[in-house]
Design an enzyme around this catalytic site. Structure first.
Site, PDB file in Angstrom:
ATOM      1  N   LYS A  68       0.858  -1.179  -0.108  1.00 55.79           N
ATOM      2  CA  LYS A  68      -0.084  -0.048  -0.024  1.00 55.79           C
ATOM      3  C   LYS A  68       0.804   1.433  -0.105  1.00 55.79           C
ATOM      4  O   LYS A  68       0.689   2.274  -0.778  1.00 55.79           O
ATOM      5  CB  LYS A  68      -0.870  -0.153   1.316  1.00 55.79           C
ATOM      6  CG  LYS A  68      -2.021  -1.086   1.101  1.00 55.79           C
ATOM      7  CD  LYS A  68      -2.800  -1.166   2.407  1.00 55.79           C
ATOM      8  CE  LYS A  68      -2.376  -1.468   3.528  1.00 55.79           C
ATOM      9  NZ  LYS A  68      -2.036  -2.836   3.628  1.00 55.79           N
ATOM     10  N   THR A  69       1.792   1.466   0.788  1.00 57.51           N
ATOM     11  CA  THR A  69       2.922   2.436   0.965  1.00 57.51           C
ATOM     12  C   THR A  69       3.587   2.626  -0.399  1.00 57.51           C
ATOM     13  O   THR A  69       3.784   3.660  -1.021  1.00 57.51           O
ATOM     14  CB  THR A  69       3.672   2.261   2.169  1.00 57.51           C
ATOM     15  OG1 THR A  69       3.130   2.171   3.326  1.00 57.51           O
ATOM     16  CG2 THR A  69       4.653   3.658   2.184  1.00 57.51           C
ATOM     17  N   ASP A 113      -1.253   6.575   6.376  1.00 52.54           N
ATOM     18  CA  ASP A 113      -1.334   5.267   6.800  1.00 52.54           C
ATOM     19  C   ASP A 113      -2.154   5.084   8.148  1.00 52.54           C
ATOM     20  O   ASP A 113      -2.316   5.965   8.903  1.00 52.54           O
ATOM     21  CB  ASP A 113       0.007   4.603   6.941  1.00 52.54           C
ATOM     22  CG  ASP A 113       0.393   3.113   6.944  1.00 52.54           C
ATOM     23  OD1 ASP A 113      -0.886   2.504   6.522  1.00 52.54           O
ATOM     24  OD2 ASP A 113       1.301   2.464   7.284  1.00 52.54           O
ATOM     25  N   THR A 162      -5.551  -1.477   7.208  1.00 58.24           N
ATOM     26  CA  THR A 162      -5.772  -2.864   7.183  1.00 58.24           C
ATOM     27  C   THR A 162      -7.137  -3.371   7.734  1.00 58.24           C
ATOM     28  O   THR A 162      -7.501  -4.557   7.872  1.00 58.24           O
ATOM     29  CB  THR A 162      -4.595  -3.400   8.090  1.00 58.24           C
ATOM     30  OG1 THR A 162      -4.834  -2.745   9.526  1.00 58.24           O
ATOM     31  CG2 THR A 162      -3.054  -3.255   7.623  1.00 58.24           C
ATOM     32  N   ARG A 221       6.651  -8.076   1.702  1.00 56.24           N
ATOM     33  CA  ARG A 221       7.591  -7.773   2.884  1.00 56.24           C
ATOM     34  C   ARG A 221       8.077  -8.749   3.469  1.00 56.24           C
ATOM     35  O   ARG A 221       9.195  -8.915   3.876  1.00 56.24           O
ATOM     36  CB  ARG A 221       6.815  -6.767   3.706  1.00 56.24           C
ATOM     37  CG  ARG A 221       7.442  -6.319   4.708  1.00 56.24           C
ATOM     38  CD  ARG A 221       6.849  -5.482   5.694  1.00 56.24           C
ATOM     39  NE  ARG A 221       6.295  -3.969   5.036  1.00 56.24           N
ATOM     40  CZ  ARG A 221       5.444  -3.178   5.360  1.00 56.24           C
ATOM     41  NH1 ARG A 221       4.814  -3.507   6.470  1.00 56.24           N
ATOM     42  NH2 ARG A 221       5.081  -2.336   4.629  1.00 56.24           N
TER      43      ARG A 221
END
Length: 341
Positions: A68-69, A113, A162, A221
């Site tokens: 997302k980032t 975020d 999330t 990640r």
């Protein structure tokens, strides 16, 4: 008690932030996976550039660690805009947000975020900023209070969460675009591992990249984190080249099994199966039994176990599936047996 987990989708250390930054793709063309999402974003950004306008506000939602980032940074680069990043919990006062909004230039991007953790006051302050590109700022108090209408430059808000269900309807409805980012298939993760290995100047066999991908819980990640752990293991135990047998040994040493489950995953399943006879059991009871925060179980453990069908959510609580029992090689105790817990 929240323990450090290799398989968490969140960042563990500031140093890891820097490593992830170096591995992050810079453009949509470099971004691996999420093909449908990339196609939609490309159309949106191309259209905004043609009109020479800021892109619509965008909401990304999905488990942590899925990009997302990264997508927010890519959008800023694709739009040739500056990105200002913050997080929901960091915005405590309207003055904090006012300072950020008034510094945004035409077409700039504000990335928030954990946007589901915005306070109600900050959230309401955002509404006119998102819709009308203006904010009403109150100065002084009581009889001397004045409302100053401050116009803003047209900007794009990108939110990441999330927990999309925790967003209020008024905030969610103000996003023109919202995209769900799902877990990645092993073939995309293997490609990500190969790309990251090149950037890390590490030689890796394709079979080893596939092994890491299969144990990465569908999360880039985590794939990059496991790659670095395997790289260290290979450098110490072997010649530094990551072969498949070295990858297997390194991941086994980390407690990551063939399906990507670690000790906490297996412990959660064992508790449901052996202590609660397969379920159903409430998440609060599981957190108390495991001595873990409920948020840790909900955000970092459950999503993948739900994805692979090892647990089910019911109105009465969580239940372990027959597939989970088969994977662990255990079953619920009968009435005449004693649980190991």
């Amino acid at each position: 008690m929240t323990r450090e987990r290799v398989l968490t989708g969140g960042q563990i250390t500031p140093e890891e932030d820097q490593v992830q930054l170096s591995l992050r793709p810079k453009t949509l063309a470099e971004y691996i996976g999420q093909k449908e999402l990339r196609g939609k974003l490309k159309v949106t950004l191309d259209a905004a550039r043609q009109r020479q306008e800021a892109a619509e506000h965008i909401l990304f939602y999905g488990p942590p660690g899925l990009g997302k980032t990264t997508l927010a940074h890519i959008i800023a680069r694709e739009m040739d805009s500056k990105l200002f990043a913050t997080a929901g919990p960091a915005l405590q006062r309207t003055g904090d947000l006012m300072g950020i909004l008034t510094n945004l230039k035409e077409g700039d991007i504000l990335f928030i975020d954990e946007i589901h953790r915005l306070s109600p006051v900050i959230e309401e302050f955002m509404y006119p900023a998102m819709e009308d590109f203006k904010v009403d700022f109150v100065v002084d108090k009581g009889a001397f209070a004045k409302v100053i209408n401050v116009p803003l430059k047209r900007f794009t808000l990108i939110g990441a969460t999330t927990r999309a269900g925790m967003l209020s309807s008024p905030l969610r409805d103000r996003f023109g675009l919202y995209y769900h980012i799902d877990f990645y298939p092993p073939e995309d993760l293997a490609e990500i591992v190969l790309r990251s290995a090149r950037l890390l100047e590490t030689e890796i066999a394709p079979e080893a990249a596939q092994t890491i991908a299969l144990r990465s819980r569908g999360t880039p990640r985590i794939a990059n984190r496991l790659l670095r752990r395997v790289r260290d293991y290979s450098a110490v135990k072997d010649d530094g080249v990551i072969r498949n047998e070295i990858a297997i040994k390194a991941l086994d040493a980390e407690g990551v099994d063939a399906l990507g489950l670690d000790n906490l995953d297996r412990k959660l399943l064992q508790v449901i199966i052996e202590y609660y006879k397969g379920g159903p059991v409430g998440i609060e009871a599981l957190g108390a039994t495991l001595n873990e925060e409920v948020d840790t179980l909900v955000d970092m453990v459950e999503p993948f176990l739900l994805k692979i069908g090892f647990i089910q959510r019911t109105r009465r609580g969580r239940m372990a599936s027959p597939e989970a029992m088969k994977h662990l090689g255990i079953g619920p105790p009968t009435d005449g047996q004693q649980s190991m817990f």
